[in-house]
Design a protein around this motif. Sequence first.
Motif, PDB file in Angstrom:
ATOM      1  N   VAL A  65      13.506  -8.113  21.104  1.00  0.00           N
ATOM      2  CA  VAL A  65      14.920  -8.342  20.777  1.00  0.00           C
ATOM      3  C   VAL A  65      15.070  -8.887  19.356  1.00  0.00           C
ATOM      4  CG1 VAL A  65      16.958  -9.721  21.342  1.00  0.00           C
ATOM      5  CG2 VAL A  65      15.634  -8.648  23.173  1.00  0.00           C
ATOM      6  N   SER A  68      14.137  -6.398  16.647  1.00  0.00           N
ATOM      7  CA  SER A  68      15.039  -5.251  16.584  1.00  0.00           C
ATOM      8  C   SER A  68      16.324  -5.634  15.864  1.00  0.00           C
ATOM      9  CB  SER A  68      15.365  -4.728  17.987  1.00  0.00           C
ATOM     10  OG  SER A  68      14.225  -4.223  18.625  1.00  0.00           O
ATOM     11  N   LEU A  69      16.867  -6.806  16.213  1.00  0.00           N
ATOM     12  CA  LEU A  69      18.147  -7.225  15.644  1.00  0.00           C
ATOM     13  C   LEU A  69      18.023  -7.709  14.202  1.00  0.00           C
ATOM     14  CD1 LEU A  69      19.751  -9.089  18.679  1.00  0.00           C
ATOM     15  CD2 LEU A  69      20.084  -6.723  17.932  1.00  0.00           C
ATOM     16  N   LEU A  72      17.814  -4.873  11.771  1.00  0.00           N
ATOM     17  CA  LEU A  72      19.120  -4.223  11.748  1.00  0.00           C
ATOM     18  C   LEU A  72      20.078  -4.972  10.827  1.00  0.00           C
ATOM     19  CD1 LEU A  72      20.756  -1.889  13.069  1.00  0.00           C
ATOM     20  CD2 LEU A  72      21.483  -3.547  14.789  1.00  0.00           C
ATOM     21  N   TRP A 104      23.099   2.069  14.674  1.00  0.00           N
ATOM     22  CA  TRP A 104      22.518   1.124  15.627  1.00  0.00           C
ATOM     23  C   TRP A 104      21.099   1.509  16.010  1.00  0.00           C
ATOM     24  CZ3 TRP A 104      20.929   2.742  20.482  1.00  0.00           C
ATOM     25  CH2 TRP A 104      21.391   3.991  20.900  1.00  0.00           C
ATOM     26  N   ALA A 107      17.646  -0.253  14.963  1.00  0.00           N
ATOM     27  CA  ALA A 107      17.004  -1.301  15.758  1.00  0.00           C
ATOM     28  C   ALA A 107      15.775  -0.777  16.488  1.00  0.00           C
ATOM     29  CB  ALA A 107      17.996  -1.886  16.765  1.00  0.00           C
TER      30      ALA A 107
END
Length: 251
Positions: A65, A68-69, A72, A104, A107
């Motif tokens: 998580v 990935s964020l 991004l 998106w 990510a």
Amino acid sequence: MRLTGRRMLLFAALLLFLAGYLVVRFDAPDMPAAVSVLFLLGLALPSYVAVIRWLGAARGITLLVLLSLLPLAVEAYAVATGIPYGRFTYSPHLGYPLFDLVPWTVAFAYLPMLLGAVTLASTAVGTAWYRLIPAGALFLLLIDLVIDPAAVHAGLWVWMDGGVYYGVPASNFAGWVLTGVVYVALVLLIAGRNLSSGRPAPGMVASSLLLILAFWAGYLTQNGLVIPSFLGAALFLATCLVIFRDAPFRR
């Protein structure tokens, strides 16, 4: 991971190489965006499963998580400001753009390459932070020397000012090294004893990188981008060696 599973992975890599070489054409006007989205998600899944098996659910999901964020957010900032990579824009083929800046799906696109770079680096130089962090950033740079020319040629993103390396500016590679140092350090921090005990990351953590390199090596070869295609082949072989080493998962 049994030998049969490894053979299946190599078979999938072969199919992806052939797809990149013989089938995929990014200039098709009627190609739905969903194809690219499902493709990116499918490529990311093997490494995601391997990370959770390696670190356990709590730390594995935390790593997935966060990493990935955070990339991004960095990509969105880069598109808006040009820092740290340079001025560029994304193609709509990569999915819905968040804040009209970055798709998106980014990510899911970057993290498999980061995981592969950490796996290769930890195998090559060990897990001491003062070796792993610069080596991981170096492997990320080498991976980007393959991926960025392919993506630019495919029209997945466009550099506003161009660049001497297949249209990619030097600022992009400097940005990959800078952010790579931070991201590799975060992987080391989250993985904890699983990566600081002297044992490298399990080879299957790099399984998604193997598939990504296979696909883009096929595409690069078909389109005559010589330097990144040879570099992609070399990284593919190195990743194969790491995946086939005897390194069972440890919890």
